[in-house]
Design an enzyme around this catalytic site. Structure first.
Site, PDB file in Angstrom:
ATOM      1  CB  SER A 131      -0.680  -0.133  -0.421  1.00 20.45           C
ATOM      2  OG  SER A 131      -0.517  -1.531  -0.323  1.00 20.45           O
TER       3      SER A 131
ATOM      4  CD  GLU B  74      -6.516  -0.416  -1.062  1.00 28.92           C
ATOM      5  OE1 GLU B  74      -6.426  -1.051  -2.142  1.00 28.92           O
ATOM      6  OE2 GLU B  74      -5.596  -0.441  -0.214  1.00 28.92           O
TER       7      GLU B  74
ATOM      8  CG  HIS C  72      -3.479  -2.209  -4.489  1.00 28.41           C
ATOM      9  ND1 HIS C  72      -4.087  -1.967  -3.272  1.00 28.41           N
ATOM     10  CD2 HIS C  72      -2.149  -2.342  -4.232  1.00 28.41           C
ATOM     11  CE1 HIS C  72      -3.164  -1.965  -2.319  1.00 28.41           C
ATOM     12  NE2 HIS C  72      -1.984  -2.182  -2.875  1.00 28.41           N
TER      13      HIS C  72
END
Length: 316
Positions: A119, A220, A284
């Protein structure tokens, strides 16, 4: 900041493997999260490891886990600590980009060890690749993933990679329960790099943007509607980043319709004439598989395989 860019095509250094009964440092370079220390220590002890939790983990400064100074000091201290065998981040959120221009990359390079997160932590993966040149790991966060009791492939992928059980020539394991999709067939050799798409785009135009030449890009994201994914990919296309790539591996894009995403990927990436494989369970998602950032890999999108072409950890 020590600025010593490393060319993307050069081999990135493997890092020392996580030893049995090793010590894992916990830092929070981005957002805050309440840590159940007893639970964390017990979880790691059950797997043979001890934890060293750095001070910023227990702090909060608004949406940050402590001030910039606290978070930067913890990052430096965890790498400099010769007793710490690996470093895992507490959570993502926001905050790592604020540290980039103050990081002592020479200190990190001289004390290279497994560094794990995803992230917002993408900013550190990309910066370490560029300025320190050792392999890092896009993998689980302590709070959300490991202590969050995500499915077993999350844990096994993490430990197998860090302990050195996944070696050069290994096909990276992907659970059959989550089928992969070939967007564009073909085979590419290159360095796997990337992470969170929003963070990759946010660092474009800075000294910490991703060096894309010869890269197999992993992306992502979460909580971004399809049009914003389109905008982010278009940003990379217009910046010339996509044109330098050798292949693309698409991880989990949480909250976006799979069919619509695949159509967008086809529209955007087909003109590049490079292999594109989608659906990899990293990001995630549950499970969240560990990927070695900066490592040489072979992507065979037709066979739906990702093969490691170098050892990413070495046993001491």
């Amino acid at each position: 900041m020590t600025v010593r860019p490393t060319h993307t095509l050069f081999p990135h250094s493997a890092v020392p493997a996580l030893p049995s009964e090793g010590l894992i440092g916990v830092i929070a370079p981005a957002g805050p999260a309440g840590l159940d220390t007893d639970k964390a220590v017990a979880w790691m002890r059950a797997r043979g490891y001890a934890l060293r939790i750095f001070p910023g983990v227990y702090e909060q400064d608004g949406y940050l886990a402590g001030s910039d100074d606290v978070r930067l000091n913890d990052l430096h201290a965890a790498f400099a600590d010769t007793e710490v065998d690996a470093i895992i981040c507490l959570r993502g959120g926001y905050g790592t980009p604020r540290l980039l221009d103050r990081i002592d990359f020479e200190l990190l390079q001289n004390n290279a060890k497994p560094f794990i997160g995803y992230s917002d932590i993408t900013a550190l993966h990309v910066a370490i690749s560029r300025y320190a040149g050792f392999v890092t790991f896009h993998g689980p966060l302590l709070n959300a993933d490991l202590l969050g009791e995500k499915q077993k492939p999350t844990e096994s992928s993490f430990f197998n990679m860090l302990r050195g059980q996944v070696k050069a020539g290994s096909v990276l394991s992907h659970p059959v329960a989550w089928p992969l999709t070939t967007i564009e067939p073909g085979i590419a050799h290159g360095r796997l790099l990337g992470g969170n798409l929003s963070m990759i785009a946010a660092t474009m135009g800075t000294p910490f943007e991703m060096e894309a030449e010869g890269v197999i890009l992993f992306i992502e994201d979460i909580n971004e509607p399809l049009y914003r994914i389109d905008r982010l990919l278009t940003h990379l296309r217009l910046a010339g980043t996509l044109g330098k790539l050798r292949g693309v591996l698409v991880g989990d894009v949480a909250g976006v319709d799979t069919f619509a995403l695949e159509r967008l990927l086809k529209q955007t990436l087909e003109p590049l004439r490079i292999p594109v494989l989608a659906g990899w369970r990293s990001g995630h998602c549950d499970p969240n598989l560990t990927l070695p950032m900066g490592a040489l890999v072979r992507l065979d999108a037709g066979k739906k395989e990702l093969v490691l072409e170098q050892d990413v950890v070495v046993k001491r």
